[in-house]
Design a protein around this motif. Structure first.
Motif, PDB file in Angstrom:
ATOM      1  N   TYR A   7       0.846  -1.127   0.055  1.00  0.00           N
ATOM      2  CA  TYR A   7       0.013   0.044   0.055  1.00  0.00           C
ATOM      3  C   TYR A   7       0.778   1.321  -0.113  1.00  0.00           C
ATOM      4  O   TYR A   7       1.908   1.365   0.749  1.00  0.00           O
ATOM      5  CB  TYR A   7      -0.875   0.159   1.279  1.00  0.00           C
ATOM      6  CG  TYR A   7      -1.928  -1.166   1.107  1.00  0.00           C
ATOM      7  CD1 TYR A   7      -2.937  -0.876   0.603  1.00  0.00           C
ATOM      8  CD2 TYR A   7      -1.721  -2.065   2.327  1.00  0.00           C
ATOM      9  CE1 TYR A   7      -3.837  -2.060   0.527  1.00  0.00           C
ATOM     10  CE2 TYR A   7      -2.779  -3.061   2.220  1.00  0.00           C
ATOM     11  CZ  TYR A   7      -3.750  -3.181   1.479  1.00  0.00           C
ATOM     12  OH  TYR A   7      -4.725  -4.242   1.597  1.00  0.00           O
ATOM     13  N   ILE A  15      -6.450   1.758   2.854  1.00  0.00           N
ATOM     14  CA  ILE A  15      -7.722   0.759   3.166  1.00  0.00           C
ATOM     15  C   ILE A  15      -8.109   0.815   4.534  1.00  0.00           C
ATOM     16  O   ILE A  15      -9.021  -0.104   4.757  1.00  0.00           O
ATOM     17  CB  ILE A  15      -7.118  -0.324   2.404  1.00  0.00           C
ATOM     18  CG1 ILE A  15      -8.367  -1.253   2.102  1.00  0.00           C
ATOM     19  CG2 ILE A  15      -6.233  -1.224   3.440  1.00  0.00           C
ATOM     20  CD1 ILE A  15      -8.038  -2.627   1.191  1.00  0.00           C
ATOM     21  N   VAL A  26      -9.123  -7.659  -1.680  1.00  0.00           N
ATOM     22  CA  VAL A  26      -8.236  -6.766  -2.285  1.00  0.00           C
ATOM     23  C   VAL A  26      -6.849  -7.437  -2.617  1.00  0.00           C
ATOM     24  O   VAL A  26      -6.114  -7.513  -3.742  1.00  0.00           O
ATOM     25  CB  VAL A  26      -8.151  -5.355  -1.798  1.00  0.00           C
ATOM     26  CG1 VAL A  26      -6.866  -4.615  -2.085  1.00  0.00           C
ATOM     27  CG2 VAL A  26      -9.365  -4.563  -1.919  1.00  0.00           C
ATOM     28  N   GLU A  27      -6.333  -7.914  -1.066  1.00  0.00           N
ATOM     29  CA  GLU A  27      -5.124  -8.482  -1.089  1.00  0.00           C
ATOM     30  C   GLU A  27      -4.761  -9.771  -1.904  1.00  0.00           C
ATOM     31  O   GLU A  27      -3.755 -10.165  -2.447  1.00  0.00           O
ATOM     32  CB  GLU A  27      -4.998  -8.705   0.455  1.00  0.00           C
ATOM     33  CG  GLU A  27      -4.606  -7.398   1.042  1.00  0.00           C
ATOM     34  CD  GLU A  27      -4.449  -7.531   2.650  1.00  0.00           C
ATOM     35  OE1 GLU A  27      -4.297  -8.556   3.158  1.00  0.00           O
ATOM     36  OE2 GLU A  27      -4.072  -6.576   3.173  1.00  0.00           O
ATOM     37  N   LYS A  29      -6.398 -10.395  -4.775  1.00  0.00           N
ATOM     38  CA  LYS A  29      -6.335  -9.809  -6.110  1.00  0.00           C
ATOM     39  C   LYS A  29      -5.075  -9.179  -6.402  1.00  0.00           C
ATOM     40  O   LYS A  29      -4.146  -9.572  -7.650  1.00  0.00           O
ATOM     41  CB  LYS A  29      -7.486  -8.883  -6.501  1.00  0.00           C
ATOM     42  CG  LYS A  29      -7.377  -8.249  -8.015  1.00  0.00           C
ATOM     43  CD  LYS A  29      -7.633  -9.525  -9.007  1.00  0.00           C
ATOM     44  CE  LYS A  29      -8.986  -9.821  -9.150  1.00  0.00           C
ATOM     45  NZ  LYS A  29      -9.337 -10.420 -10.500  1.00  0.00           N
ATOM     46  N   VAL A  59     -12.605  -5.903  -7.992  1.00  0.00           N
ATOM     47  CA  VAL A  59     -12.689  -6.910  -6.746  1.00  0.00           C
ATOM     48  C   VAL A  59     -14.062  -6.693  -6.476  1.00  0.00           C
ATOM     49  O   VAL A  59     -14.928  -5.732  -6.601  1.00  0.00           O
ATOM     50  CB  VAL A  59     -11.804  -6.518  -5.574  1.00  0.00           C
ATOM     51  CG1 VAL A  59     -10.420  -6.692  -6.171  1.00  0.00           C
ATOM     52  CG2 VAL A  59     -11.929  -5.333  -4.909  1.00  0.00           C
ATOM     53  N   PHE A  64      -9.746  -1.125  -6.735  1.00  0.00           N
ATOM     54  CA  PHE A  64      -8.518  -0.580  -6.389  1.00  0.00           C
ATOM     55  C   PHE A  64      -7.712  -0.106  -7.508  1.00  0.00           C
ATOM     56  O   PHE A  64      -7.705  -0.476  -8.704  1.00  0.00           O
ATOM     57  CB  PHE A  64      -7.616  -1.158  -5.202  1.00  0.00           C
ATOM     58  CG  PHE A  64      -6.792  -2.706  -5.958  1.00  0.00           C
ATOM     59  CD1 PHE A  64      -5.761  -2.644  -6.707  1.00  0.00           C
ATOM     60  CD2 PHE A  64      -7.657  -3.762  -5.755  1.00  0.00           C
ATOM     61  CE1 PHE A  64      -5.128  -3.819  -6.973  1.00  0.00           C
ATOM     62  CE2 PHE A  64      -6.819  -4.978  -6.271  1.00  0.00           C
ATOM     63  CZ  PHE A  64      -5.712  -4.893  -6.934  1.00  0.00           C
ATOM     64  N   ILE A  77      -0.373  -0.161  -4.252  1.00  0.00           N
ATOM     65  CA  ILE A  77      -1.671  -0.051  -4.431  1.00  0.00           C
ATOM     66  C   ILE A  77      -1.954   1.654  -3.829  1.00  0.00           C
ATOM     67  O   ILE A  77      -1.471   1.717  -2.756  1.00  0.00           O
ATOM     68  CB  ILE A  77      -2.559  -0.824  -3.626  1.00  0.00           C
ATOM     69  CG1 ILE A  77      -2.100  -2.268  -4.188  1.00  0.00           C
ATOM     70  CG2 ILE A  77      -4.105  -0.467  -3.531  1.00  0.00           C
ATOM     71  CD1 ILE A  77      -2.858  -3.440  -3.400  1.00  0.00           C
ATOM     72  N   VAL A  80      -8.361   2.616  -2.922  1.00  0.00           N
ATOM     73  CA  VAL A  80      -9.199   1.373  -2.861  1.00  0.00           C
ATOM     74  C   VAL A  80     -10.447   2.128  -2.426  1.00  0.00           C
ATOM     75  O   VAL A  80     -10.582   2.739  -1.663  1.00  0.00           O
ATOM     76  CB  VAL A  80      -8.628   0.516  -1.494  1.00  0.00           C
ATOM     77  CG1 VAL A  80      -9.725  -0.686  -1.533  1.00  0.00           C
ATOM     78  CG2 VAL A  80      -7.316   0.023  -1.899  1.00  0.00           C
ATOM     79  N   TYR A  82     -14.229   0.997  -1.727  1.00  0.00           N
ATOM     80  CA  TYR A  82     -15.239   0.041  -1.336  1.00  0.00           C
ATOM     81  C   TYR A  82     -16.656   0.644  -1.551  1.00  0.00           C
ATOM     82  O   TYR A  82     -16.969   1.729  -1.167  1.00  0.00           O
ATOM     83  CB  TYR A  82     -15.212  -0.152   0.269  1.00  0.00           C
ATOM     84  CG  TYR A  82     -16.157  -1.047   0.789  1.00  0.00           C
ATOM     85  CD1 TYR A  82     -16.246  -2.295   0.532  1.00  0.00           C
ATOM     86  CD2 TYR A  82     -16.982  -0.491   1.969  1.00  0.00           C
ATOM     87  CE1 TYR A  82     -17.368  -3.342   0.928  1.00  0.00           C
ATOM     88  CE2 TYR A  82     -18.053  -1.450   2.132  1.00  0.00           C
ATOM     89  CZ  TYR A  82     -17.943  -2.687   1.815  1.00  0.00           C
ATOM     90  OH  TYR A  82     -19.028  -3.652   2.412  1.00  0.00           O
TER      91      TYR A  82
END
Length: 83
Positions: A7, A15, A26-27, A29, A59, A64, A77, A80, A82
């Protein structure tokens, strides 16, 4: 050096506060993106071309934004979302 993701600038900034199930997606992917980058940029730290453009990765529950830096052998990354 081996390929990894992280990140950027920090996990909390990117995140923090997201539901654990979403973070896991996320992790998961991100691991897939790292494997693909390692296969595509075999030379890694010796790569001489321009770095690729950032990409948006879907995702379940959101997406992200990341960028692959072959010379660092890292996928960063940056954002992100959501939904």
């Amino acid at each position: 050096m081996s390929w990894r993701w992280e990140y950027d600038p920090s996990e909390e900034h990117v995140i923090g506060g997201a539901p654990p199930a979403f973070v896991a997606e996320v992790e998961k992917k991100a691991d897939e993106v790292v494997r693909a980058a390692a296969a595509f940029y075999v030379d890694g730290i010796g790569y001489q071309g321009m770095s690729p453009a950032g990409e948006c990765v879907d995702v379940p529950g959101g997406f992200f934004v990341c960028i692959v830096i072959p010379r660092h052998e890292c996928v960063y990354i940056h954002q992100v979302n959501y939904l």
